[in-house]
Design a protein around this motif. Structure first.
Motif, PDB file in Angstrom:
ATOM      1  N   PRO A  64       0.164  -9.695  20.193  1.00  0.00           N
ATOM      2  CA  PRO A  64       0.476  -8.427  19.511  1.00  0.00           C
ATOM      3  C   PRO A  64       1.716  -8.571  18.634  1.00  0.00           C
ATOM      4  N   GLY A  65       1.666  -7.971  17.437  1.00  0.00           N
ATOM      5  CA  GLY A  65       2.802  -7.982  16.516  1.00  0.00           C
ATOM      6  C   GLY A  65       3.015  -9.297  15.804  1.00  0.00           C
ATOM      7  N   SER A  66       2.134 -10.269  15.995  1.00  0.00           N
ATOM      8  CA  SER A  66       2.307 -11.567  15.339  1.00  0.00           C
ATOM      9  C   SER A  66       2.183 -11.412  13.821  1.00  0.00           C
ATOM     10  N   ASP A  67       3.097 -11.983  13.096  1.00  0.00           N
ATOM     11  CA  ASP A  67       3.069 -11.934  11.626  1.00  0.00           C
ATOM     12  C   ASP A  67       3.570 -13.270  11.106  1.00  0.00           C
ATOM     13  N   LEU A  68       2.644 -14.099  10.618  1.00  0.00           N
ATOM     14  CA  LEU A  68       2.985 -15.447  10.161  1.00  0.00           C
ATOM     15  C   LEU A  68       3.047 -15.536   8.632  1.00  0.00           C
ATOM     16  N   GLY A  69       3.066 -14.381   7.953  1.00  0.00           N
ATOM     17  CA  GLY A  69       3.177 -14.380   6.495  1.00  0.00           C
ATOM     18  C   GLY A  69       1.942 -13.787   5.825  1.00  0.00           C
ATOM     19  N   SER A  70       2.105 -13.375   4.592  1.00  0.00           N
ATOM     20  CA  SER A  70       0.991 -12.791   3.830  1.00  0.00           C
ATOM     21  C   SER A  70       1.114 -13.183   2.363  1.00  0.00           C
ATOM     22  N   VAL A  71       0.003 -13.029   1.644  1.00  0.00           N
ATOM     23  CA  VAL A  71      -0.047 -13.404   0.233  1.00  0.00           C
ATOM     24  C   VAL A  71      -1.235 -12.681  -0.416  1.00  0.00           C
ATOM     25  N   THR A  72      -1.191 -12.539  -1.744  1.00  0.00           N
ATOM     26  CA  THR A  72      -2.307 -11.946  -2.494  1.00  0.00           C
ATOM     27  C   THR A  72      -3.117 -13.062  -3.152  1.00  0.00           C
TER      28      THR A  72
END
Length: 651
Positions: free
Chosen positions: A601-609
């Motif tokens: 839960p709450g894991s966030d390893l990065g984002s991109v478009t």
């Protein structure tokens, strides 16, 4: 190089000395030459030939050089100059990349025009050289050219043409146009009056003509030489003659309660351009002229058709206070009317509904003058008042609302009109009163297809006439289209056209995913929740409208490709030395891709478009060295969410 024997050398030297004492040798005559324009042996350039030490004949700069441009080509005239032991003396011509070896130029030599040298074009014609022949070879000197200079290729001769295109009897002039050889001199009696342009066209205005027939002969001179001629005759008529326009008799039918255009027609006995004068129109008995007609273009007959004049032919119109007469001045413009060419003017005549005089006439009294003539005449147009019939026509149909506007005319004595039609399958009757002989009504509740509307006119309680009109209502277009907002978090929009008030349901198979009601403007919109899968979502839109069978159409909602991880592959080992992992893949262009560890839960390893090509990549923060599943969650257009995973190993 071989040395000459002493005796031979002495002999040669002696011969050369004798030749030098004899002086320059003129060009060989035609009798001395072979007549072919070339002789056996090699023509050597003494400026570059290593064998020049053996030379016994010497070419020099030609004299008397001149060039003439003829139709057949360049005529080069030159006297070649040669000295020494001369067995022959001729010319060499270099022109437009071509070489004419050993030619006789003393009486002129014709060099044909090359195909790319256009008529009227000026070019450098090249050069001419002397060529001398001893007992071994022909010799010339490329360093001694006699330039031929710039030459203009003459135009091909053309026959002279001449035509009278217009004349002015009052000014006693005539305009003549024609064709000739380009740049040719056009003369009358040997005196130049104009020249042809580069295309061969020419024009000239002949002045000083007399009443009656006038003959003029135009001559064509090319380069100062007479070529041919063309004779013309121009007839100037007596400029003043009376009664040059006559008023014609015609007929017209007037309608009660309407404005009818009635024409007065005239025929000229001779051609004219700009008349002066006035015209007065008188309306038929019991009628008046409509106001606001203070200028008139008028029309002229062209074959079987009538065409409008190029400007106002009647100006400064004045309508009498009772509307019975209208007077105008004749417009000062070029009417350009030919002899016997009819012209006319149309005025709107208003006929009251209760007019009592049914037969009369409109008159147009035309008086004035133009160059060469006068006129004072009256055109008469007999008029008859016809009681208009009961008519009905469909003026407008609103397919979406299933309504129509029906209108028509009624007899002048009509006091009321009944209109009967089926409104939502129930017979309905509405009564209207005509105004100025016309009526209109809106009918609604029509069905798709043919709707018959019955019309009946009454004078009081008495029926005057019956008629009917069919109103064709086409089924409104039922269609659908799909659009996506730039914001990927917004749902897709499915919209289209349909029957106002109809119900539209959007289904995935048998599952309803959205519905709406078609608006009064005939449009509808549904924004379904995304299916959260890649590719095309095939839906069915069904419209249900009162009194019509259901209509269904297919709708393809293309959400694009689902997200995929292309690198690394499953089983990739997380290194304790380099624990950060670059994860890349493809998704629908513009999708927002977020990485997280599954089950955390709450894991966030990065984002991109994702880019325009759908490519995306994220470098994670340092990962723990253990087995784990990384999930890519992509939100694409239409708020459509897809996922992909990759399994990473700790050992």
């Amino acid at each position: 190089m071989h040395e000459r024997p002493p005796i031979a050398a002495a002999l040669v030297a002696g011969l050369v000395a004798l030749a030098a004492l004899a002086g320059p040798v003129p060009a060989a005559s035609a009798a001395d030459q072979d007549g072919t324009g070339a002789e056996a042996g090699t023509v050597r350039d003494l400026a570059t030939d290593p064998e020049q030490s053996r030379q016994l004949a010497y070419p020099h700069l030609p004299t008397g050089v001149r060039v003439e441009a003829k139709q057949s080509g360049l005529v080069v005239t030159a006297n070649p100059v040669c000295t020494g032991l001369v067995w022959g003396c001729k010319s060499i011509i270099h022109s437009s990349g071509r070489v004419f070896d050993l030619v006789d130029t003393t009486n002129g030599y014709t060099v044909p025009w090359p195909s790319d040298w256009r008529e009227g074009e000026s070019r450098d014609a090249g050069a001419v050289y002397s060529a001398a022949k001893d007992w071994v070879s022909w010799w010339w000197n490329s360093r001694q050219p006699a330039a031929l200079g710039s030459v203009t290729r003459p135009y091909s001769a053309r026959s002279l043409t001449a035509t009278v295109v217009s004349k002015d009897d009052a000014a006693r002039t005539a305009r003549v146009t024609g064709t000739a050889t380009p740049k040719a001199s056009i003369r009358i009696g040997g005196s130049e009056v104009t020249t042809a342009d580069q295309s061969g066209n020419w024009s000239y205005t002949v002045t000083g003509l007399s009443v009656g027939a006038n003959s003029r002969t135009f001559q064509q001179y090319i380069d100062g030489s007479y070529k041919d001629q063309k004779a013309l005759s121009v007839t100037i008529v007596d400029p003043v003659q009376p009664d040059q326009i006559t008023g014609d008799r015609g007929s017209a039918t007037l309608e009660r309660g309407k404005a009818t255009t009635v024409y007065s027609t005239y025929t000229p006995k001779r051609a004219f351009t700009t008349p002066s004068g006035r015209v007065e129109f008188t309306a038929p008995t019991g009628t008046t002229f409509a106001p606001g007609q203070d200028s008139q273009r008028g029309e002229y007959r062209s074959g079987s058709s009538w065409r409008s004049f190029g400007g106002d032919s009647l100006v400064n119109g004045s309508r009498s206070s009772d509307g019975r007469t209208y007077t105008f001045d004749l417009g000062q413009r070029n009417w350009d009317v030919a002899q016997d060419q009819e012209f006319r003017f149309g005025l709107r005549v208003e006929t009251p509904v209760d007019v009592t005089t049914t037969t009369s006439s409109m008159t147009g009294h035309l008086s004035g003058s133009f160059t060469g003539g006068t006129f004072d005449t009256t055109a008469t147009t007999d008029t008859t008042v016809a009681d208009q019939p009961l008519t009905a026509r469909v003026a407008e149909v609103d397919t979406a609302r299933r309504t129509a506007t029906v209108e028509g005319t009624a007899p002048g004595v009509t006091t009321g009109i009944t209109i009967t039609w089926e409104r939502n399958s129930q017979e309905t009757t509405q009564r209207v009163e005509p105004s100025d002989g016309t009526w209109t009504v809106d009918v609604d509740g029509l069905r798709a297809g043919t709707n018959t509307v019955q019309v009946e006119a009454f004078a009081g309680q008495q029926s005057l006439a019956r008629t009917s009109v069919d109103v064709q209502v086409d089924a409104p277009t039922f269609d659908a289209s799909v659009t996506f907002a730039d914001d990927v978090t917004e749902r897709a929009t499915v919209s289209g056209h349909g029957v106002a008030g109809a119900r539209v349901v959007l289904r995935d198979g048998s599952t309803e995913v959205g519905s709406t009601t078609v608006g009064q403007d005939g449009t509808w919109t549904v924004r379904p929740a995304a299916p959260d899968r890649g590719g095309v979502w095939s839906l069915t839109a069904t419209q249900t409208a009162s009194g019509q069978p259901p209509q269904s159409i297919g709708v393809e909602v293309d959400y694009g490709a689902a997200v995929r991880i292309t690198s690394p592959g499953d089983g990739f080992v997380v290194s304790p030395v380099f624990p950060s992992v670059r994860i890349s893949g493809v998704a629908v262009p513009g999708a927002v891709v977020r990485l997280a560890e599954r089950g955390v839960p709450g894991s966030d390893l990065g984002s991109v478009t994702a880019g325009a090509d759908g490519q995306w990549a994220v470098s994670t923060p340092p990962l723990p060295v253990r087995d784990q599943v990384i999930e890519a969650i992509a939100t694409g257009r239409g708020a459509n969410t897809t996922t992909a995973t990759v399994s990473l190993s700790g050992s």
